[in-house]
Enzyme design. Structure first.
Site, PDB file in Angstrom:
ATOM      1  N   GLU A 162       0.831  -1.202   0.000  1.00  0.00           N
ATOM      2  CA  GLU A 162       0.000   0.000   0.000  1.00  0.00           C
ATOM      3  C   GLU A 162       0.869   1.257   0.000  1.00  0.00           C
ATOM      4  OE1 GLU A 162      -4.198  -1.481   1.872  1.00  0.00           O
ATOM      5  OE2 GLU A 162      -2.797  -0.556   3.271  1.00  0.00           O
ATOM      6  N   GLU A 261      -6.351  -6.708  -1.802  1.00  0.00           N
ATOM      7  CA  GLU A 261      -6.952  -6.870  -0.474  1.00  0.00           C
ATOM      8  C   GLU A 261      -8.415  -6.466  -0.525  1.00  0.00           C
ATOM      9  OE1 GLU A 261      -5.103  -4.928   2.817  1.00  0.00           O
ATOM     10  OE2 GLU A 261      -3.064  -5.413   2.163  1.00  0.00           O
TER      11      GLU A 261
END
Length: 359
Positions: A162, A261
């Protein structure tokens, strides 16, 4: 001279066609291998408490057998550089990866390049790398990544987790120190390319908003797959926006794309005294996807459908599949995610697991 020119043209055409054939077969191969993944990074720790899991028929069965027989083909694991305790450290991840490979799973590693959680708000440089001259830091990134590739040999690898704001702050902050961010990314990517012909590289962005800006910023990098996180609580409640974003990114940057995710609750109740991350109706997509076993299943079914309908869409990963309340019902420091796991409060597999099976 004309004969030489003709020969040269023929050779160039042959090379071009051969290259197209390689790309075509590579593309077709990836399309056949739709990634049905789950992240079970804490399973080695959880398994030490010897929980009993149950299949759809209520039979006791090994956790890994349950997920395997229901279509999961890839396991995603986070990897921290030097955590304060063993979970998600190199030795644990290497050993667990070997176990998973023997059972037929592919391995997807997410390198945090940190000793702890790395995400859009936190990208802490590992303690042993702090204060290094920048050249030495790049060497550390290269050498560490090389070790991971050579000793674990994952099928997929993320260069960072991320990384909306970059990685290894403050050295590689994407806005404050863009040139160094690119150099650090190139160091990790180079280590993969120099040591594996098979490992696919994923660049992972959290969310939808700002994703086009980010992937434009990294357009000079050599990578294979765009990865996005998508959680309604943080990234908006419009699956139409998710679909449009995935399609636009795939077409603009000509990359494979997946959901790295996602997760959704099957209830808003709790099974221990650890505060759950999702616990309110306002955090859900209603009325389409209530916090019920079927609501959870329908959400993931839609995520899977969006990915399959996206040009270059190649899969999805469910995060926290294993995060049951493994420390007991009164624990205050266990799972904030047991209502989003893929097993209910009795550790029986939930209907959502059927969505991992590829037709």
């Amino acid at each position: 001279m004309n004969r030489i020119i003709q020969t040269l043209i023929f050779f160039l055409l042959f090379i071009s066609c051969h290259r197209d054939d390689i790309n075509k077969s590579f593309s077709e191969s990836e399309k056949l291998e739709f990634i049905s993944a789950i992240d079970i990074s804490r399973y080695p720790e959880i398994s030490n408490s010897n929980p009993i899991f149950y299949d759809f028929d209520g039979n006791q069965k090994d956790f890994l057998n349950i997920i395997k027989e229901n279509g999961v083909n890839t396991i995603r694991l986070k990897l921290w550089v030097n955590p304060s305790d063993e979970p998600s450290g190199f030795n644990e991840v290497k050993q667990f990866s070997q176990t998973l490979k023997t059972q037929g799973f592919k391995i997807w590693l997410t390198l945090h390049y940190s000793d702890t959680w790395a995400d859009p708000s936190n990208q802490e440089t590992p303690m042993q790398w702090e204060g290094l001259p920048f050249a030495a830091l790049k060497d550390s990134v290269y050498n560490y990544t090389q070790k991971v590739v050579n000793e674990i040999n994952p099928h997929y690898i993320q260069i960072g987790n991320e990384i909306n704001s970059g990685l290894l702050h403050p050295y590689g902050h994407i806005s404050n120190n863009y040139p160094q961010f690119i150099e650090l990314m190139k160091a990790g990517i180079s280590a993969v390319r120099s040591n594996s012909n098979d490992t696919k590289i994923i660049l992972h962005y959290a969310g939808i908003e700002g994703s086009d800006w980010f992937f434009n910023e990294v357009s000079s990098l050599d990578y294979d797959i765009i990865g996005l996180s998508y959680y309604p609580i943080w990234h908006g409640k419009s699956l139409d926006n998710l679909k449009t974003t995935m399609q636009n990114l795939s077409e603009t940057y000509n990359k494979k794309i997946l959901i790295a995710e996602t997760a959704y609750p099957f209830t808003l109740k709790w099974n221990d005294w650890t505060n759950n991350i999702v616990g309110l109706d306002t955090q859900l997509i209603l009325p389409e996807y209530p916090a019920t076993p079927e609501g959870q299943r329908e959400f993931i079914k839609h995520i899977k459908t969006i990915t399959k309908e996206t040009k270059n869409g190649i899969g999805f990963c469910y995060w926290g599949a294993e995060l049951i309340a493994w420390k007991g019902t009164q624990s205050t420091n266990a799972s904030p995610w047991e209502n989003q796991a893929l097993f209910d409060f009795d550790n029986k597999v939930l209907p959502v697991m059927r969505e991992f099976m590829n037709e």
